[in-house]
Write a protein that holds these residues in place. Structure first.
Motif: not given
Lengths: 314, 442
Positions: B308, B310-311, B314-315, B318-319
């Motif tokens: 969770g 949300d930076t 990090n996003n 993960r993607k």
């Protein structure tokens, strides 16, 4: 000139070449060389037994004792390489002497597996001993050489020199021993033990002596390895697959000549190093595959190549 | 003297050895690249659940660094490490300390490696630390957990860094969590591997519990299987018969999964409450077979705990990771990536301080010592052990299966600050725990 034959001359030439090479070798090559000398020494011990018809799947026991004895002495403040290697060698020799009373009575698979059983006892003891780092083992500090404490690259250079000198002495010694009557008994024991007994020799005693011999050189190899790498752990020093590596090297080398074991050990190290470098996920396959290839195409080991060459010359 | 006329065997013997000596050429690496060795488990029990995800995490970051595609805060720092491309040498960590020390020397001397970012097992790190210092080789441990690295083995490191918290942080966070969520617990036992990581994990959890919940007894029959043993029949029997309701375990990788399969078949997780230090690596792999209701950690704010966060960084991570490997990144992936980011941060910062020129190793070390840099999931504070040991925040939660989303989810998550779970700078972890954790900021 009774003691000087081609092998002694060959070993002496190799000794002198390596002695000078020590100062010019690439660091990584020297490091591989050191490990090859250490592993080759153990294979030399196996060769002595092999010629008597005995295969040991447990010589990691003596390798491990040699390594751990030397390493443990550094924990209590001893750092002289001469003392450490001597202690490791003698500790292994003593153990081989004691176990020899039992093992000399067994042959073939029983001998091989009893050795393995003893080596796994050592493995189990080390793994359960938290003071010795369990499966992690512990680090071995840089040794000194009669008061000389080298730094940086000189550590390995000196250790290589040290190892080379002793390996030379040990190897020539084993070669000369194998030429004596007692040493020559190997093949006789292998071929027909009962006849040997009728000739007035005790086959068990012959085997016992050879067993102690192999224990001594394996301990020597172990102690060198501990100092060369600077780390001991049970999985690399006392596990059964380490014993397997020694058998591998012996098969790879062939038992034709005492010098062959070092060439075998070097080839083994090089295969492993390059397999590891170029195939990090399947390096074990390459190692296993090369053993298979050796057994199929060179059943008598690398040394048989030299024999073949000589035959074609003659 | 026939030998001299026809040297045959003798010369061959000598010649063979001399030829081997001839292999004196070192590695030739291009001047405009940085050779980064990345040892991680590629074979054996450590590989599938831990080593390979860690390699994947490192690969994603290295590729992005080389292309200059990292999002903020690394988006303005150009391609590569201080402008040089990373040449990654990824290799296998299996085989034990001796083999790895030998391989370390090989990589330095034969392949001309500039820095190491890797090692997962505490056993390997403990073995590597002295040799890294001896060879003066910049070595960043992204993962391994034993506090002994900087508390016993080398108290004054120069070349060795660790970019995440160690086992003491895990033990303290777990004990704090148990105190808050299971105040009536009647006792605890454990199953931990008999090597540095397992021993230290149990010791620190036990010491923290003795401070925080002094009336809760510890079992004297904690289980100590060997690392990578994979068979836990006897241990599970012993745990089933023990009277303590809480079981602490720092098993990881393949060992952990074997234990979960074998324990689930025998109903261990219905009978006991499990507390796993490093179980996040398996929650996606095991899916519904992962023991719901177990307390677990990821040794910090990593893996499923970072789902969770949300930076942009990090996003993006993960993607890219999910797209490429079809599974979400786990703790090991985050931690390995965080280690590579430390190198990125340090080389760039050192180059800046060096007037834009490529920095020396000493300058890179100076830049990393005591630094604070942005990891994927949290800020990494290199402020312990003379600036060589990181502290980050920590998270513990309870694993549940989310029926709607069809995936695992962490519930009842508690977050702990870095100065709450890590011993203060200059303080030995064990002494800190025994002394009542003075100076902890929770």
């Amino acid at each position: 000139m009774r003691y000087v034959d081609k092998t002694v001359v060959g070993l002496s030439i190799a000794f002198v070449v390596l002695l000078f090479a020590d100062f010019f070798m690439a660091e990584w090559m020297r490091f591989i060389g050191l490990q090859s000398l250490a592993r080759g020494a153990v294979a030399l011990g196996l060769l002595v037994l092999w010629r008597t018809g005995l295969v040991s799947f447990g010589h990691a026991l003596y390798f491990g004792i040699g390594a751990y004895a030397a390493a443990m002495l550094t924990l209590v403040g001893y750092h002289d390489a001469f003392f450490l290697v001597l202690a490791g060698t003698l500790a292994s020799g003593l153990l081989a002497f004691l176990l020899g009373f039992l093992l000399r009575r067994y042959r073939a698979i029983f001998f091989a597996l009893l050795n393995m059983a003893f080596s796994m006892i050592l493995y189990g003891v080390i793994v359960k001993t938290e003071e010795l780092g369990s499966t992690d083992g512990f680090s071995v500090l840089t040794p000194t050489f009669l008061g000389y404490a080298p730094q940086g690259e000189a550590v390995q250079t000196t250790l290589f020199l040290f190892t080379l000198v002793f390996t030379y002495i040990v190897t020539v010694g084993v070669h000369l021993y194998l030429k004596t009557t007692l040493g020559g008994m190997s093949m006789a024991v292998r071929e027909n033990e009962i006849r040997v007994e009728y000739l007035g020799y005790s086959a068990e005693k012959v085997i016992h002596v050879k067993y102690v011999f192999s224990g001594l050189v394996a301990g020597f190899g172990g102690a060198i390895m501990a100092l060369a790498i600077g780390q001991v752990d049970p999985d690399s020093m006392a596990n059964w697959n380490v014993s397997g590596e020694f058998v591998f090297i012996t098969i790879l080398s062939g038992i034709g000549n005492v010098g062959a074991t070092y060439i075998g050990a070097l080839v083994f190290e090089l295969i492993r190093t390059y397999a590891f470098e170029y195939a990090p996920q399947v390096w074990q396959f390459i190692l296993g595959g090369s053993l298979l290839a050796i057994i199929m195409f060179l059943p008598d080991g690398i040394w048989s190549l030299i024999d073949r060459l000589r035959k074609s010359e003659g | 003297m026939g030998i001299l006329k026809r040297p045959g065997k003798a010369a061959l013997l000598a010649g063979g050895l001399a030829a081997a000596v001839g292999l004196t050429a070192g590695a030739a690496n291009a001047a405009d690249e940085v050779v980064m060795a990345v040892p991680t488990f590629l074979t054996g029990a450590g590989a599938p659940a831990f080593g390979v995800p860690a390699r994947n995490g490192a690969e994603v970051i290295i590729e992005a660094i080389n292309k200059g595609k990292l999002p903020a805060p690394y988006d303005k720092s150009g391609k590569g490490l201080a402008g040089r491309q990373i040449k990654a040498v990824i290799y296998d960590e299996s085989g034990g300390g001796v083999k790895q020390v030998a391989e370390f020397r090989n990589k330095v001397q034969k392949q001309g490696v500039d820095l190491f970012v890797g090692y997962i097992s505490s056993g390997t790190c403990a073995a590597i630390t002295p040799v890294a210092e001896e060879l003066k080789m910049l070595t960043i441990f992204p993962i391994c957990g034993t506090p002994r690295i900087f508390e016993e083995i080398n108290k004054n490191p120069k070349y060795v860094f660790r970019t995440m918290g160690h086992a003491t942080a895990d033990g303290v966070a777990e004990a704090l969590y148990v105190k808050a969520n299971m105040p009536d617990v009647k006792g605890y036992t454990g199953i931990n591997q008999n090597y540095a990581w397992g021993q230290d994990s149990w010791r620190d959890f036990d010491l923290a519990m003795k401070q925080l919940m002094p009336n809760v007894p510890a079992s004297d029959k904690a289980q100590w299987p060997k690392i990578f043993s994979g068979q836990y029949g006897a241990e599970i029997s012993a745990l089933m018969l023990s009277k303590e309701p809480l079981v602490h375990s720092s098993l990881w990788g393949g060992d952990l999964e074997a234990f979960i399969f074998q324990g689930a078949a025998r109903g261990l997780f219905r009978k006991k409450k499990l507390l796993f230090s490093v179980a996040d690596t398996s929650v996606y792999r095991l899916g519904k077979k992962a023991p719901a209701g177990a307390i677990l950690g990821a040794r910090g704010p990593y893996g499923i705990f970072a789902a969770g966060v949300d930076t942009p960084l990090n996003n993006w991570f993960r993607k890219v990771y999910q797209d490429r490997y079809s599974v979400p990144p786990v703790g090991g992936s985050y931690q390995a990536a965080q280690g590579v980011l430390a190198a990125k941060y340090a080389y760039d910062a050192a180059a800046k301080a060096n007037g834009g020129k490529f920095p020396s190793t000493d300058q890179v070390i100076a830049a990393l010592e005591g630094a604070t840099y942005q990891g994927l999931a949290a800020k990494v504070h290199m402020n312990r052990s003379n600036g060589h040991q990181a502290a980050t925040k920590h998270m513990i939660g309870v694993l549940e299966w989310d029926k709607e989303a069809g995936g695992p989810i962490m519930t009842k998550v508690t977050e702990f600050g870095p100065d709450c779970v890590m011993p203060p700078p200059g303080v030995n972890g064990t002494e800190w725990l025994k002394g009542g954790m003075k100076g902890a900021k929770c």
